[in-house]
Write an enzyme that holds these catalytic residues in place. Structure first.
Site, short mmCIF file in Angstrom:
data_model
loop_
_atom_site.label_atom_id
_atom_site.label_comp_id
_atom_site.label_asym_id
_atom_site.label_seq_id
_atom_site.Cartn_x
_atom_site.Cartn_y
_atom_site.Cartn_z
CG HIS A 216 11.93 -113.51 -43.92
ND1 HIS A 216 13.29 -113.31 -44.12
CD2 HIS A 216 11.47 -114.13 -45.04
CE1 HIS A 216 13.65 -113.78 -45.29
NE2 HIS A 216 12.55 -114.28 -45.90
CB CYS B 92 10.41 -114.19 -48.41
SG CYS B 92 9.59 -115.75 -47.98
#
Length: 502
Positions: A460, A477
């Site tokens: 992301h 992440c």
């Protein structure tokens, strides 16, 4: 006697007192015997007249009577018995052929007198086109009542069905009583511009004399042997030559044509034809036997044909699909469009006109197609935690390598082989965003371009809350600059393989 003659130069000695054959002693006319002395003359009888031949009159009379008997017997083998009648027609002493003629003549001469309104007019069986199988009746009469069998004499033969020519009968009856007839009105078809459809106007029935009732009356008279019969007029409907159902069916057929009218390549209606335009090409006129005849004007079609190339021709557009390393298609990147080239159209207008006349408005165009080339793009992502980079591979070649930040030791990014399983354009991340009472949590709002590949782990964008990348600093992440994260979001597909390792 005058019938005697002297034999000149007769020799006396030749007699010797013996009467020569053919000679005899004669007696004078007074009855005195004549001596046979030497000086006596010799007489001979004149030739005797032949007796007349005996007449055999009785014999000849007998031969004539025999021949007559033979002729009578022979005729009894081919004639119908005396007293035999067929529908009141006497056919005795007739051959079957002559009997058939007599039966036909009787039916032709049988007169039907119309009574009631429009009455006092007459028509004959001949006027009505009446017919009967007279030969079959005559043959039946001979078979059942031959002359040679006296036990079958003087017997009737039942009548057979009488047939009437409906067209001839109607013509004769209309001519005899025109005031009893009203003409029917045919159904018609027309194109309605307001609805761009063909509509049918129903037919209107006419009226006239019931031909079947006339036939029944003629049949009854013929069967009864009557030569004249009265008929009280019975009215019947007269169907129009073009009935309503024909017009309705034709309208449906035409409207179905307008629905599909166009120039096709395969199943594709490449050039649709407007309903009103297609109808302007057509002429719908009454045809034979109450039908409608459809014709089309090739000249009116030609202008549209002249412009087909611009609508049909196109260049080929190649396509591409995204696959995994095994070749399974994950997503169609570009559909691919075949190229197309219109062929010879010199006969298209005339051929389409002929086709429209048969009720088919879908015309297949002559065209050559070039199939597109579909490129296979096998894509994978490799995340190297040691170098803090993410590399994108396409068909085994690196197409880009990007700096990342992976998870801190307490929230390390998991290693292993994964596949992309979901996408989220933007969302808040962290338990604190959803639970104000969450402990040891965080909340990062509006995180963009999220590509999920493991439980709660994704690529992301991090431009809004990271000042630098290249070292572990996330909660697990793979953080990327927003533009790089967007590229991964758009470049991968669900099922793209992701390999995370040190």
């Amino acid at each position: 006697m005058t019938d005697l003659a002297t034999k000149p130069g007769a020799d006396e000695a030749s007699n010797d007192g013996v009467v020569d054959p053919g000679e005899s002693e004669t007696t004078p006319t007074d009855g005195t015997p004549t001596g046979g002395g030497p000086d006596a003359p010799v007489y001979a009888w004149a030739p005797v007249e032949p007796e007349p031949k005996k007449r055999r009159t009785a014999l000849w009379i007998g031969v004539g009577a025999g021949a007559a008997v033979v002729a009578l017997v022979a005729s009894s083998l081919v004639l119908i018995a005396p007293g035999t009648t067929v529908a009141g027609v006497s056919v005795g002493w007739m051959t079957p052929g002559a009997a058939a003629d007599a039966i036909e003549q009787r039916l032709a001469a049988t007169t039907v007198v119309l009574t009631g309104e429009g009455g006092d007019v007459e028509v004959t069986g001949a006027d009505l086109g009446a017919s009967v199988d007279a030969r079959a009746l005559a043959d039946a009469a001979f078979a059942e009542h031959p002359m040679w069998n006296p036990t079958t004499w003087f017997a009737p033969v039942p009548a057979a069905p009488v047939f009437v020519d409906a067209e001839a009968a109607t013509s004769a009856l209309r001519a005899a009583a025109p005031e009893l007839y009203t003409d029917p009105v045919d159904a018609v078809l027309a194109f309605d511009p307001a609805t761009a459809s063909y509509v049918a106007t129903p037919a209107v029935l006419g009226t006239g004399i019931d031909v079947d009732a006339v036939r029944d009356t003629l049949q009854a008279a013929f069967a009864a042997g009557e030569e004249r019969v009265e008929f009280e007029v019975v009215e019947a409907d007269i169907q129009a030559d073009t009935p309503t159902y024909v017009a309705t069916a034709t309208a449906s057929r035409l409207n179905a044509m307008l629905d599909s009218a166009g120039f096709y390549i395969g199943e594709e209606r490449t050039v649709p034809v407007d309903r009103a335009l297609a109808a302007s090409w057509l002429t719908v006129a009454p045809g034979e036997r109450g039908t409608f005849e459809i014709t089309a004007d090739a000249g009116a079609i030609q202008p549209l044909v002249d412009g087909l190339a611009a609508s049909v021709n196109r260049p080929v557009e190649n396509g591409a699909v995204i696959t995994n390393s095994s070749g399974d298609v994950l997503r169609e990147e570009a559909a691919g469009v075949s190229g197309r080239e219109l062929g010879d159209t010199s006969n298209v207008a005339s051929d389409f006109a002929e086709q429209l006349a048969t009720g088919n408005a879908t015309f297949q165009l002559p065209a050559t197609e070039v199939e597109p080339v579909i490129t296979t793009l096998a894509r994978t992502v490799e995340v190297n935690l040691s170098t803090q980079t993410a590399s994108l591979f396409e068909n085994g070649s690196v197409i880009g390598s990007y700096t990342i930040s992976s998870g801190l030791p307490g929230t390390a990014t998991p290693t292993g082989r994964f596949t992309v399983n979901a996408y989220t354009r933007m969302q808040d991340m962290g338990a604190l965003c959803y639970n104000p009472n969450a402990v040891n949590s965080y909340c990062t709002e509006d995180v963009p371009w999220i590509t999920w590949f493991a439980p709660d782990i994704a690529f992301h964008g991090a431009s809004a809350f990271r000042s630098s990348l290249g070292f572990p600093q996330s909660h697990g992440c793979v953080n990327m600059w927003n533009d790089d994260a967007k590229f991964v979001y758009e470049w991968t597909a669900t099922g793209t393989e992701v390999w995370v390792h040190y």
